[in-house]
Design an enzyme around this catalytic site. Sequence first.
Site, PDB file in Angstrom:
ATOM      1  N   ILE A 103       5.386   4.483   1.044  1.00 21.63           N
ATOM      2  CA  ILE A 103       5.214   3.160   1.053  1.00 21.63           C
ATOM      3  C   ILE A 103       4.848   2.629   2.234  1.00 21.63           C
ATOM      4  O   ILE A 103       5.653   2.893   3.181  1.00 21.63           O
ATOM      5  CB  ILE A 103       6.317   2.375   0.358  1.00 21.63           C
ATOM      6  CG1 ILE A 103       6.304   2.856  -1.267  1.00 21.63           C
ATOM      7  CG2 ILE A 103       6.124   0.890   0.177  1.00 21.63           C
ATOM      8  CD1 ILE A 103       7.537   2.256  -2.003  1.00 21.63           C
ATOM      9  N   GLU A 104       3.824   2.136   2.346  1.00 22.41           N
ATOM     10  CA  GLU A 104       3.451   1.119   3.717  1.00 22.41           C
ATOM     11  C   GLU A 104       3.035  -0.377   3.390  1.00 22.41           C
ATOM     12  O   GLU A 104       2.109  -0.603   3.049  1.00 22.41           O
ATOM     13  CB  GLU A 104       2.108   1.774   4.475  1.00 22.41           C
ATOM     14  CG  GLU A 104       2.490   3.195   5.310  1.00 22.41           C
ATOM     15  CD  GLU A 104       3.289   3.039   6.523  1.00 22.41           C
ATOM     16  OE1 GLU A 104       3.403   1.825   6.767  1.00 22.41           O
ATOM     17  OE2 GLU A 104       3.545   4.079   6.979  1.00 22.41           O
ATOM     18  N   ASN A 105       4.061  -1.225   3.327  1.00 15.05           N
ATOM     19  CA  ASN A 105       3.797  -2.659   3.054  1.00 15.05           C
ATOM     20  C   ASN A 105       3.109  -3.090   4.130  1.00 15.05           C
ATOM     21  O   ASN A 105       3.027  -2.625   5.524  1.00 15.05           O
ATOM     22  CB  ASN A 105       5.198  -3.303   2.935  1.00 15.05           C
ATOM     23  CG  ASN A 105       5.969  -2.914   1.617  1.00 15.05           C
ATOM     24  OD1 ASN A 105       5.258  -2.723   0.494  1.00 15.05           O
ATOM     25  ND2 ASN A 105       7.205  -2.841   1.711  1.00 15.05           N
ATOM     26  N   THR A 139       0.983  -1.254  -0.018  1.00 18.33           N
ATOM     27  CA  THR A 139      -0.169  -0.032   0.015  1.00 18.33           C
ATOM     28  C   THR A 139       0.901   1.310  -0.056  1.00 18.33           C
ATOM     29  O   THR A 139       1.884   1.065   0.655  1.00 18.33           O
ATOM     30  CB  THR A 139      -0.852   0.000   1.272  1.00 18.33           C
ATOM     31  OG1 THR A 139      -0.185   0.020   2.317  1.00 18.33           O
ATOM     32  CG2 THR A 139      -1.848  -1.288   1.244  1.00 18.33           C
TER      33      THR A 139
END
Length: 599
Positions: free
Chosen positions: A313-315, A237
Amino acid sequence: MKSYKQSLLLFSICLFSLQVAAQDFLPPLIPWSGKSKSLIAEPTDPWITPGEKSGLTESPSYEETMAWLEKLNESSPYISINSIGTSEQGRTIQMVMVSKDQDFTAEELSTSKKPLILFQAGIHAGEIDGKDAGMMLLRDINVGEKLELLDYANLLFIPILNVDGHERKSAYGRVNQRGPKIMGWRSNAVNLNLNRDYTKLETAGIQAIAKVIKDYDPDLYIDIHVTDGADYQYDVTYGFVETGGYSPEISSWLATNFKPEVDQALKDQGHIPGPLLFAANGEDFTEGNIAFSFSPRFSHTYGDIRHLPSILIENHSLKPFEQRVLGTYVFLEQAIKSVGNHFEELQAAISSDQDQPKESIVVKFGFRDTPADSVEFLAVKSEKVTSELTGNEYVAWLGEPDTQLVPSILMDKPVSSVPVPKAYWVPVEWNAVIQKMKEHGIEMEVLTEPKELNLEFSTVNEFKMVSQPYEGLMRFQSFDLDKNYRKVTLQPGSVRVKTDQALGELAVILMEPESVDSFFQWGYFNTILSQTEYMETYVMEPMIQSMLDKDPALKTRFEEELAKDEAFAKSPRRIYRWFYEQTPYLDQNWKVIPVGREW
């Protein structure tokens, strides 16, 4: 009685059991086998990364990381490694520069005809996916088959920004995250969160980043994190300031040119890209997803106010480390291609945002009156379970894919704006604030001799401080202001900050007290709230009587104050205070925020 060795052994066994069981506490895992698994090097590859050696279950230490990168540097003419700062514990913060043209100075990279991409990992050191993905990508560019990526862009890669947090590593860092086995810590060595520091510049890591951005002038900035929170199908995400920001043309470019290509590349490799996700109810997404308006203390919104295209980015923390690292690799590879292919349009967007008029600037955004349309959401099924421990309900995730329609709740409605003056003046005695503006790269004129000016200042009336520090500083819970003109004589070293400059919006955000990220709200002017001179009662009594005898209008105002406020009439302290404020003996600088506006 147990011996010390027996007790220590029992404690170690308990810790080991907790470590093993911690992963069992996480929700069921949805199986994944994406095409991007082919990116992992073969065990016999001499350039296999330390993370790949473990099957992407572990991530190397600071020393192991830098040793591997130094070895890669020695093997390739296209890499140079540079120190960009020193951490609070004395570790070097390193940046890898990658250029096919062997442009390795700030001047060369900032003026190159190729775009320059800056991507960083480990600002929250337990969220380290970007480091391992970056190592793999740099390997494939420099000693593999992807050298052509350097035809698209030059690269700046910071493998570990929060180096001290990275080395505060253990198996007990983030219980809600699936790997790596050993993780670093979120905050730095003095417990400050680097991704709350972009305006105040208190940490060595963000001071280093601010200097890199100022000196190298990148064209795209990517900050790589891992989420907390709920379960869902998306593994990568990410987001940027789409609405409610300061760079609308850049936002349009990211939405139109960049995002569709990156999303497609991720999907082609078996990943599921999604937006930044924040459950409206704090548990699941049945009540919608909130698209928050972050203030510029955060990386991607700091970039937005600088007119630097920036992506957060938020994995997804509940996906395995391997899956997250590979998704980051795919994202970065496509980002290089997309920026290179659309660089001309990106430059035009940046230029347009830098040149937009600055008559007024929004300093606070709020939620829209009604949610936007519902969106399709790739959820994971859940159920509410009643806790036997507390009696309350909590969400339990079931590990089964589900598709839902959920409201999209946008936080882009302007709530508070300020007019933009021609310039701000900051006295030399507030040098700490002046130095921070210099670190940001804000242009300013410095006085070389005393200068008398008539400027507008804000004065604090009633205020209330927060009950505990936030990021080590005492901020305001509430306050109200008056604005008045005052004649002041500023001494040499004082500065004039014009707003007609590339970073004019950032200057306004830092200078105007209504801004949540102003130097005032961060507490850098808190000493103005202290009163250091007073008047004794035995002086006040005869002085008050003389003032009332000589000034009938003052007497009328006093009588009106007594009549309208019973508490005032019964408080000798407040009465004395009221009269003291009518005298020239009151400190004229008390509660005056020392930032003058030139109109």
